[in-house]
Write a protein that holds these residues in place. Structure first.
Motif: not given
Length: 270
Positions: A132-143
């Motif tokens: 339903k939802r797949i999540i990582t952190s915003e800082p990790e996504w940017k990196a």
């Protein structure tokens, strides 16, 4: 209220240089790469994932190796990473197979939490792409969009949400998310090994359990204050490891689990 259960799963193993797990002082410029290093310095360690049963939902933390690792590792990892480490995935140990054995489909998963986007944590994401939802952190996504050390092809076509942090009571920087807003599961900003690394703090009937991901690699990490060999943010890595040490020594965490600790066996905690 129904108890929360944490299932510790091993989704294969990874063969790494020991300096990737425990930083060394050496003349070698990149010891964690394993290049030109003796076999005696390399070891197989588990690749873990965690299935959490919460009354409000079913959560998977990390995904381990994809089954493609059995077929063509070099293609799946890319040439350069395949020269630094290798994986193995015995039959029955992929996250798809382990969920299937429990009668769980990926559509049953309310959340897939990616503690960070290094290959051994995200390789199997396409096995659970319909969560339903797949999540990582915003800082990790940017990196992961610009830094070295990521393999974006692993999550190509997957809808990953970038989590914006809120203030929480826990962690070295008091940033993260109360996942269900009930004080039972916190995603915690513990950067250093990667810029957006998250740990997961879970309140079971026996006490808090800390899934510390790659803040360290084994008990030795916090006991001897040894950082991982790869830390793009060394000061943050130290702060994160120090917080893990404090909650473990104080007993605030009754069990602290690092992702690759060979002493942690598959088990259920409740």
């Amino acid at each position: 209220m129904e108890n929360i259960k944490v299932h510790v799963l091993h989704t294969g193993d990874v063969y790494i240089d020991q300096s990737l797990a425990f930083r060394e002082k050496t003349m070698h410029p990149l010891p964690y790469s394993g290049w030109l290093r003796k076999k005696s310095k390399k070891h197989w360690v588990p690749v873990s994932a965690y299935l959490i049963e919460h009354p409000k939902g079913l959560i998977l933390v990390d995904t381990g190796w994809h089954e493609d690792m059995r077929i063509n590792q070099r293609k799946h990892l890319g040439f350069l990473p395949s020269t630094m480490y290798k994986g193995r995935l015995p039959a029955g140990q992929s996250i798809r197979e382990q969920l299937q054995a429990r009668g769980i489909k990926d559509t049953d998963l309310d959340y897939v939490i990616l503690t960070h986007l290094h290959s051994d944590h995200v390789s199997g994401i396409k096995h659970v792409k319909n969560a339903k939802r797949i999540i990582t952190s915003e800082p990790e996504w940017k990196a992961a969009q610009k830094d070295f050390g990521y393999i974006p092809s692993m999550w190509a076509g997957i809808n990953i949400e970038a989590l914006k942090y809120q203030e929480i009571p826990y962690g070295p920087f008091k940033l993260g998310l109360d996942l269900f807003n009930d004080g039972k599961i916190f995603l915690i900003h513990t950067p250093g090994h990667s810029k957006g690394l998250m740990s997961v703090f879970i309140k079971t009937s026996k006490g808090w359990v800390l899934l510390a991901s790659d803040v360290g690699y084994a008990e030795k990490s916090w006991k001897e204050n040894v950082l991982p060999g790869v830390t793009p943010e060394k000061e943050n890595a130290q702060a994160s490891l120090e917080w893990v040490r404090k909650v473990t020594i104080s007993g605030d965490s009754i069990m602290t689990i690092f992702n690759h600790d060979p002493k942690i066996s598959p088990q259920t905690i409740e």
